[in-house]
Every structure is written in C-alpha cells, then in structure tokens.
Scaffold this motif. Structure first.
Motif, short mmCIF file in Angstrom:
data_model
loop_
_atom_site.label_atom_id
_atom_site.label_comp_id
_atom_site.label_asym_id
_atom_site.label_seq_id
_atom_site.Cartn_x
_atom_site.Cartn_y
_atom_site.Cartn_z
N VAL A 12 11.98 41.17 -78.23
CA VAL A 12 10.58 41.50 -77.96
C VAL A 12 10.51 42.65 -76.97
CG1 VAL A 12 8.45 40.66 -76.88
CG2 VAL A 12 9.68 39.21 -78.53
N ARG A 13 11.36 42.59 -75.96
CA ARG A 13 11.36 43.68 -74.96
C ARG A 13 11.65 45.02 -75.63
NH1 ARG A 13 15.22 44.60 -69.56
NH2 ARG A 13 13.83 46.17 -68.65
N LYS A 14 12.58 45.03 -76.58
CA LYS A 14 12.91 46.28 -77.27
C LYS A 14 11.69 46.84 -77.98
CE LYS A 14 15.50 46.25 -81.01
NZ LYS A 14 16.63 46.36 -81.98
N VAL A 15 10.94 45.97 -78.65
CA VAL A 15 9.74 46.41 -79.36
C VAL A 15 8.71 46.96 -78.39
CG1 VAL A 15 7.76 45.59 -80.70
CG2 VAL A 15 10.09 44.93 -81.36
N MET A 16 8.49 46.26 -77.28
CA MET A 16 7.50 46.73 -76.32
C MET A 16 7.94 48.02 -75.64
SD MET A 16 4.99 44.77 -76.74
CE MET A 16 4.00 45.55 -75.45
N ALA A 17 9.22 48.15 -75.35
CA ALA A 17 9.72 49.40 -74.77
C ALA A 17 9.52 50.56 -75.74
CB ALA A 17 11.19 49.25 -74.39
#
Length: 199
Positions: A12-17
């Motif tokens: 999820v962090r990768k998507v938000m970044a």
C-alpha cells in the motif's frame, strides 16, 4: 478513486508513494481495510482478499501493487515512474521492483508467523524467507538505486522501510552502507516521509 488501504502494508505504501510522485494523491480516497478478516467490501473488489486494491473512477478494480502503480503512471503530469516501453531502463526498473517486492513478500511472510509454534518445517520456511531478504539486500547493496525516480527505487524504499518497521531488531544498515546512505536521502522526500508506517 478509492484504495483499500492499511498504513502498515509496504505494498500500500508503494502505491501511495507512487501517487504522491505522480501528483495525484488528492484524487485517491483511502478506505481502511483489514484483509485478514476478508471483509465483504474487499472481497467484492478483489476475490483474493489482498491489499492494495484500487477502484478506478469508472468502477474497475485494479490489483496488485505493480499493476496499480503502472495504472497510476498514466495519470497526472509528473515525470513517469515507468521508463518507456521496450527500453533497458524500463526493464531494469521492473526487475528492481520485482526484487524489492520479493523482499517485502518474504518479510511479510515471516511477520505473519510471529508468535506461532515453530516446528521443523515452519523453521525451515522462516529461514528461507530470511535468507531471501538477506540475498536481496546484498544485490541492492551492489547496485543501489539513484534517487527516487522510477518504480524500482520506490519499491526498494518501501521494502527497507518495512524492514525497519517490523524487524528493527535485525538491523540491515551495518552490512549495507551504500544502501543505507541512499535510503537516508530518499526517506526525507515527501513520497517516503508522508507514507511512513505508524510507529
């Protein structure tokens, strides 16, 4: 757009970044989701009960993180995170993304077994996951990313952040100084700083 979301998930962090780097973070509504309890809303959108899962403005469910990030790369006006199709740069970015995703997969698998009885088979599995992470870090130390300019670098940043978050008792920096220097530099950038997992 809506995103099934958990701040603890490195994927999820990768998507938000990626969304921040593309300048479209404000177009995404995050929906707190615990995939481990298979909520009906998530199952409706992703039969695998996994996050992240993005619902586009026209209602299409998109998963998993590499696919979502590639879709986000078609939106916004910021420089793309995926180099041109067919280029060596694109292949290199995608290979680095696969390596980082593999590190995250192995680390998450270890994390999910914390506190459970460890028989011989489970111990062997956990050892394999730990060894995979260690080999992945060694490969990244030999050729660390440069900046945060492509999806491979974003993925590596999220993988290292997850190791800090869940495996702080296993410090990776001493054996990987080049990678540590890179991570310190990019961690201050908005895409990493604003998506850091909860402490």
């Amino acid at each position: 757009m809506k995103l099934h979301h958990s701040p603890a998930s490195p994927f999820v962090r990768k998507v938000m970044a990626a969304a921040i780097l593309r300048g479209i973070e404000g177009r995404i509504e995050t929906v707190a989701t615990d995939p481990h309890v298979s909520p009906a809303a998530l199952l409706r959108d992703n039969p695998l009960s996994k996050i992240p899962c993005l619902i586009t403005d026209d209602g299409m469910a998109v998963y998993d993180s590499p696919v979502i990030c590639e879709y986000l790369d078609t939106l916004g006006d910021a420089p793309p995170l995926f180099p041109p199709t067919g280029s060596k740069a694109r292949l290199a970015a995608q290979v680095r993304q696969a390596l980082a995703d593999g590190i995250m997969d192995a680390a998450v698998a270890r994390r999910m077994r914390f506190g459970k009885p460890v028989d011989e088979a489970r111990a062997a599995f956990l050892d394999r996951q730990k060894a995979a992470v260690e080999r992945g870090l060694a490969a990244l130390e030999a050729d660390p990313p440069r900046g945060l300019s492509d999806i491979g670098a974003v993925s590596v940043g999220c993988a290292l952040g997850y190791l800090d978050f869940r495996f702080a008792n296993e410090p990776w920096r001493p054996a990987h100084p080049r990678l540590a220097t890179w991570f310190e530099e990019v961690s201050a950038l908005p895409a990493m700083a604003r998506t850091a997992p909860p402490k």
